[in-house]
Design a protein around this motif. Structure first.
Motif, PDB file in Angstrom:
ATOM      1  N   THR A 114      17.639  16.631 -39.086  1.00 59.36           N
ATOM      2  CA  THR A 114      17.168  17.502 -40.252  1.00 59.36           C
ATOM      3  C   THR A 114      17.955  17.973 -41.011  1.00 59.36           C
ATOM      4  OG1 THR A 114      14.399  17.158 -39.077  1.00 59.36           O
ATOM      5  CG2 THR A 114      14.913  18.147 -40.921  1.00 59.36           C
ATOM      6  N   ALA A 144      20.089  15.747 -43.669  1.00 59.74           N
ATOM      7  CA  ALA A 144      19.088  15.449 -44.505  1.00 59.74           C
ATOM      8  C   ALA A 144      18.789  16.225 -45.312  1.00 59.74           C
ATOM      9  CB  ALA A 144      18.305  14.890 -43.754  1.00 59.74           C
ATOM     10  N   ILE A 145      18.669  17.654 -45.427  1.00 63.41           N
ATOM     11  CA  ILE A 145      18.280  18.744 -46.443  1.00 63.41           C
ATOM     12  C   ILE A 145      19.560  19.139 -47.287  1.00 63.41           C
ATOM     13  CG2 ILE A 145      17.312  20.990 -46.415  1.00 63.41           C
ATOM     14  CD1 ILE A 145      15.337  20.011 -44.296  1.00 63.41           C
ATOM     15  N   THR A 154      22.199  17.286 -47.513  1.00 64.33           N
ATOM     16  CA  THR A 154      22.876  15.932 -48.304  1.00 64.33           C
ATOM     17  C   THR A 154      21.961  16.160 -49.613  1.00 64.33           C
ATOM     18  OG1 THR A 154      23.479  15.031 -46.598  1.00 64.33           O
ATOM     19  CG2 THR A 154      23.088  13.782 -48.732  1.00 64.33           C
ATOM     20  N   GLN A 155      20.456  16.306 -49.276  1.00 65.96           N
ATOM     21  CA  GLN A 155      19.818  15.842 -50.584  1.00 65.96           C
ATOM     22  C   GLN A 155      19.898  17.443 -51.868  1.00 65.96           C
ATOM     23  OE1 GLN A 155      14.975  16.033 -49.374  1.00 65.96           O
ATOM     24  NE2 GLN A 155      14.723  15.648 -51.884  1.00 65.96           N
ATOM     25  N   ALA A 156      19.755  18.770 -51.072  1.00 66.26           N
ATOM     26  CA  ALA A 156      20.488  19.765 -52.065  1.00 66.26           C
ATOM     27  C   ALA A 156      21.729  19.456 -52.149  1.00 66.26           C
ATOM     28  CB  ALA A 156      20.189  21.247 -50.495  1.00 66.26           C
ATOM     29  N   SER A 186      23.090  17.508 -53.602  1.00 68.38           N
ATOM     30  CA  SER A 186      22.403  15.743 -54.684  1.00 68.38           C
ATOM     31  C   SER A 186      22.104  16.931 -56.230  1.00 68.38           C
ATOM     32  CB  SER A 186      22.149  14.984 -54.011  1.00 68.38           C
ATOM     33  OG  SER A 186      20.961  15.021 -53.280  1.00 68.38           O
ATOM     34  N   ILE A 187      21.240  17.372 -56.272  1.00 68.75           N
ATOM     35  CA  ILE A 187      20.380  17.922 -57.058  1.00 68.75           C
ATOM     36  C   ILE A 187      21.177  19.383 -57.480  1.00 68.75           C
ATOM     37  CG2 ILE A 187      17.901  17.309 -55.612  1.00 68.75           C
ATOM     38  CD1 ILE A 187      17.236  19.855 -55.051  1.00 68.75           C
ATOM     39  N   ILE A 230      14.056  24.431 -51.278  1.00 69.64           N
ATOM     40  CA  ILE A 230      13.673  23.849 -51.073  1.00 69.64           C
ATOM     41  C   ILE A 230      13.787  25.052 -49.434  1.00 69.64           C
ATOM     42  CG2 ILE A 230      16.522  23.637 -48.902  1.00 69.64           C
ATOM     43  CD1 ILE A 230      17.597  22.408 -51.654  1.00 69.64           C
TER      44      ILE A 230
END
Length: 615
Positions: free
Chosen positions: A38, A41-42, A44-46, A48-49, A69
């Protein structure tokens, strides 16, 4: 039963504990793996944005991204940094989780179009695991509760199973206890066809066999008990018959022996012919030998019937030594032996008559087996408050195989192993030492023997010592034993005895009147105007008349003239305990037949002197 329950419970408990441990470890690992996934994933998402805002340094947008986030579940902290480490956005204070409950993930922010370029910055995300851990603890608690419940159920089931399994064994144990008590026939129920059933059947067979053996042994014991009682009764009857025989024989045989003693002593009075005196001496020696044999039988009979009563007093030991010396000094000199009675100032507490009899027998026995040298009697003080009396001799000694039996009845050492036999002044029946040991036991002591063959023996026993006392010395010379002029009434149903004692007493200068029964005694009482100086009576008279009854009749006859009873002396060969107890109850001095002239004179003087002292 407890061991069986423990055996049933332990495997279940160990299995449950292992399962709980394994499941807990697996759950912890799963939770950590899920949290790691988890957080990755968080992050990686943070990343990218946040690429464009970091490139353009748009802090406001970065703060909005960080806050959005941080609002996600389980996210405790978000921090965005530039490539040089400058913090561009941070949600400080948003998380209060402890460091140990936080999983931290750092992810680099790169340009997606040109990933080979250096990172623009990084995103740090802390994922909280407290809720997962709390859930895991709750799950563990529930598992432990379930485990405890399972163990309780398993324990109850195991205990019941153990009771069920051990019930036959417990019944067998109870049956074994009943079998041990042997109160009745024991049998257990066969519960199954397993090994327990085989054990139960085997126990029943063994118990039945043992019961039969026990009943047989009880019958044999009962039969043996009846037979033993019969033999004991026969033995007791034989013992009573022997005692009666000894009593009758001692009395009947002592009567002529007593008369022989009196006549042999009378023969020597006023005799001057050496040849006749030598013959008389031989006659007296034979009489003394017979006296010794009858004395052994009499003492044994009196001991077996319990007729000897103990009279414990305090007296100087020297008095007994002097008496023994008078009895045996002449015998020792006739055989070329020395008899040394070592003088002593010691006093003892004992029965004087029994002590004198013990020493007389020991000295007589020592002289009998001594060919050269002599006999020494000595008393030694001991630290324990007693004194030890030793009778030493230089005789032939006693072989070791005989030493354990010399105190048995009718046991005589015929030879000492060196060819030397009993050649002493008087041969015995083998009763002297047996009598000595029984007399010693009555005095609460025991005679001990030490002997070296060819060198001699020593007999020892102990007596309680007492402090010396002041007493007046009583002379024992011929002047003190003078009975000249004494008026004596003699009562006996044997004419030979009356004739012999009349002749002996008259040779001493006494005035003598004789009687054979009560009537003659009362007639003789009228011979003198005053009562006699002493009355000497036999105990058993004709027609079953007792000398005690005759003395009582004389008391009644003289009752109006005298306050104090006249001096009296009983002479008897009786050994029956009931008759002897009558004498003891009457407290009358008694002599046992045959009585030597010296004993008779000493007793007469002692009784006459005692009556004058009381008067």
């Amino acid at each position: 039963m407890q061991r069986l329950a423990f055996i049933a419970l332990v495997p279940t408990m160990l299995t449950a504990l292992l399962l709980v441990i394994m499941l807990t470890r697996h759950q912890l690992m799963s939770l950590r793996s899920m949290a790691q996934s988890t957080a990755d994933a968080i992050a990686t998402q943070a990343a990218s944005i946040s690429t464009d805002p970091i490139r353009n340094m748009q802090r406001r947008d970065l703060n909005r991204i960080a806050e959005s986030i941080a609002a996600l579940p389980h996210v405790a902290h978000v921090q965005i940094r530039a490539a040089d480490g400058e913090i561009l956005a941070d949600t400080i204070g948003a998380s209060k989780a402890k460091p140990k409950d936080v999983l931290t993930v750092v992810h680099d922010v790169r340009d997606a179009d040109q990933p080979e370029l250096p990172a623009l910055g990084s995103v740090l995300i802390d994922v909280s695991m407290s809720e997962a851990i709390a859930a895991q603890r709750a799950s563990l608690r529930n598992a432990l509760i379930a485990l405890a419940l399972s163990l309780f159920i398993a324990g109850v089931v195991g205990w019941q199973a153990a009771r069920f399994i051990s019930a036959p064994l417990r019944r067998l144990a109870g049956a074994v206890q009943q079998l041990g008590r042997g109160d009745r026939k024991v049998e257990v129920e066969v519960t199954d066809q397993t090994e327990i059933g085989d054990l139960q059947r085997g126990f029943n067979s063994a118990a039945a066999a043992l019961y039969d053996v026990q009943r047989g042994m009880e019958q044999e014991i009962e039969h043996a008990t009846v037979e033993l009682a019969r033999k004991n009764a026969a033995l007791e009857a034989a013992s009573v018959a022997k005692a009666r025989f000894l009593a009758a024989a001692s009395h009947d045989l002592r009567q002529p022996l007593y008369a022989l003693t009196l006549f042999s002593s009378s023969l020597a009075v006023d005799e001057r012919d050496p040849i006749r005196l030598d013959r008389i001496a031989h006659i007296q020696e034979c009489v003394e030998a017979l006296d010794h044999l009858f004395s052994e039988l009499l003492d044994l009979s009196r001991l077996e019937t319990g007729a000897m009563q103990i009279d414990i007093r305090e007296f100087p030991l020297d008095h007994v030594f002097e008496e023994v010396s008078r009895n045996f000094r002449m015998i020792a000199e006739q055989h070329g032996l020395r008899l040394v009675m070592r003088a002593t100032h010691l006093w003892v507490r004992s029965d004087r008559t029994m002590l004198a009899r013990i020493l007389n027998n020991l000295v007589s026995n020592a002289l009998r087996y001594t060919q050269q040298g002599g006999v020494l009697v000595v008393a030694r003080h001991r630290a324990d408050g007693t004194l030890r009396v030793d009778v030493w001799d230089t005789g032939s000694g006693i072989e070791p195989e005989h030493q354990a039996r010399v105190f048995d009845e009718f046991y005589r050492v015929e030879s000492n192993g060196h060819g030397e036999h009993d050649t002493g002044p008087r041969r015995g029946l083998g009763l002297g030492l047996a009598t000595v040991q029984r007399l010693a036991e009555l005095l609460d002591t025991r005679v001990q023997l030490k002997s070296v063959p060819g060198r001699g023996s020593v007999f020892s026993f102990h007596l309680p010592e007492v402090p010396p006392q002041h007493t007046s010395h009583v002379a024992t010379d011929e002047a003190a034993l003078d009975v000249t002029g004494m008026r004596v009434l003699v009562i006996d149903d044997e004419p030979a005895i009356l004739s012999g004692i009349r002749y002996l007493l008259r040779s001493w200068g006494c005035e003598v009147v004789t009687a054979e029964d009560r009537v003659q005694a009362l007639e003789a009482a009228g011979t003198w105007a005053t009562p006699p100086d002493i009355v000497i009576s036999d105990l058993r008279l004709r027609d079953n008349e007792s000398g005690l009854d005759v003395l009582a009749a004389l008391d009644e006859h003289y009752g109006s003239e005298r306050r104090e009873p006249f001096p009296r002396l009983l002479i008897t060969g009786e050994t029956r305990s009931d008759r002897l107890r009558e004498i003891m109850a009457a407290k009358i001095p008694v002599l046992y037949k045959p009585v030597s002239p010296e004993q008779l004179r000493e007793a007469m003087v002692a009784v006459w002197t005692s009556s004058r002292t009381l008067a």
